[in-house]
Design a protein around this motif. Structure first.
Motif, PDB file in Angstrom:
ATOM      1  N   ARG A 171      40.825  18.944  78.140  1.00 38.79           N
ATOM      2  CA  ARG A 171      39.345  19.418  78.155  1.00 38.79           C
ATOM      3  C   ARG A 171      39.245  20.993  77.878  1.00 38.79           C
ATOM      4  O   ARG A 171      38.332  21.132  76.753  1.00 38.79           O
ATOM      5  N   LYS A 220      39.086  20.868  74.107  1.00 35.58           N
ATOM      6  CA  LYS A 220      37.686  20.141  73.502  1.00 35.58           C
ATOM      7  C   LYS A 220      36.609  21.191  73.862  1.00 35.58           C
ATOM      8  O   LYS A 220      35.465  20.946  73.589  1.00 35.58           O
ATOM      9  N   ALA A 226      35.406  21.343  76.872  1.00 36.24           N
ATOM     10  CA  ALA A 226      34.666  20.600  78.009  1.00 36.24           C
ATOM     11  C   ALA A 226      35.209  20.894  79.336  1.00 36.24           C
ATOM     12  O   ALA A 226      34.595  20.300  80.283  1.00 36.24           O
TER      13      ALA A 226
END
Length: 199
Positions: free
Chosen positions: A185, A188, A190
Motif C-alpha cells: 500500500r 501505491k 494507499a
C-alpha cells in the motif's frame, strides 16, 4: 533423571504461550468494544485497538504486548542458561502466530520491543526512539513499526552485542514480512495514516 531437552523445550513452550495471549482482543471484548478482528484492519495490536476510539485500551494493549515479550525473556533466562533469547523469540512467534486464533495474530512490533529491551535495554531505547520518530514523522504506523524493528539488529551490532544480532535480525525480518500488505500500500500511495478508518 530429567531429560536434557525437557527444560529448553519448556522454556520454548512457556515463551510461545505467553506471547500468544491476545491482549488487544481480550481487552476490547471485556470492555464491550467489539470483536477487534471485525474492526479496522482486523489486526489484534494496539494500532487497531486505537481505531475503536478507546485510547486507554490501546495504551494498555501496547503495554501488555510489550510486557509479555520482556516477561518471556526474564522467565527464560531464569530457567536455563541462554534461555532469554529463546523464550523471547518464541513469545514473538506466539504473538504473530497464536494457535488460539488460527495463527492469525499481530504484527509483533510491541512484543519485539519488549524482547529487545529485556535482552539489552540500550537497544530497547534505540528501538523506542526509532519507532516514535518514524511514527510521528510520517504518521504511518507501519513505517514506525518497521523502522523500529530494523533499528534493533543495527543497534545490537554497534553496541557490540553481536551475540544478539541473529535473533534481533530474525525478528525484524518477520516484522517486515508481517507488514508486506502495508509495504504494498505504501508503494501505491494507499497506506492510511494514523486516524484513518482502515489500515
Amino acid at each position: 533423571m530429567t531429560p536434557p531437552w525437557l527444560i529448553p523445550a519448556t522454556v520454548l513452550l512457556i515463551g510461545y504461550l505467553l506471547g500468544s495471549i491476545p491482549f488487544g482482543l481480550l481487552l476490547t471484548r471485556m470492555t464491550g468494544a467489539g470483536d477487534l478482528r471485525q474492526i479496522g484492519s482486523g489486526n489484534i495490536g494496539a494500532t487497531n485497538v486505537l481505531r475503536t476510539g478507546r485510547k486507554g485500551l490501546a495504551a494498555a494493549t501496547l503495554l501488555l504486548d510489550l510486557l509479555k515479550g520482556a516477561g518471556a525473556v526474564l522467565i527464560g533466562a531464569a530457567l536455563v542458561d541462554g534461555g532469554g533469547p529463546m523464550a523471547g523469540a518464541m513469545a514473538f512467534i506466539g504473538h504473530c502466530y497464536p494457535v488460539w486464533l488460527r495463527f492469525a495474530g499481530g504484527k509483533g512490533v510491541a512484543t519485539m520491543m519488549g524482547v529487545i529491551t529485556a535482552l539489552h535495554w540500550p537497544a530497547g531505547i534505540v528501538f523506542a526512539l526509532a519507532w516514535l520518530a518514524a511514527l510521528f514523522g510520517t504518521r504511518w504506523s507501519s513505517v514506525g513499526g518497521m523502522t523500529a524493528a530494523v533499528s534493533a539488529p543495527v543497534a545490537m551490532w554497534f553496541m557490540d552485542r553481536i551475540d544478539l544480532v541473529p535473533v534481533a535480525l530474525a525478528l525484524a525480518l518477520i516484522v517486515l514480512w508481517r507488514h508486506r500488505a502495508n509495504i504494498a500500500r505504501l508503494a501505491k500511495g494507499a497506506e492510511p495514516k494514523i486516524g484513518a478508518a482502515k489500515g
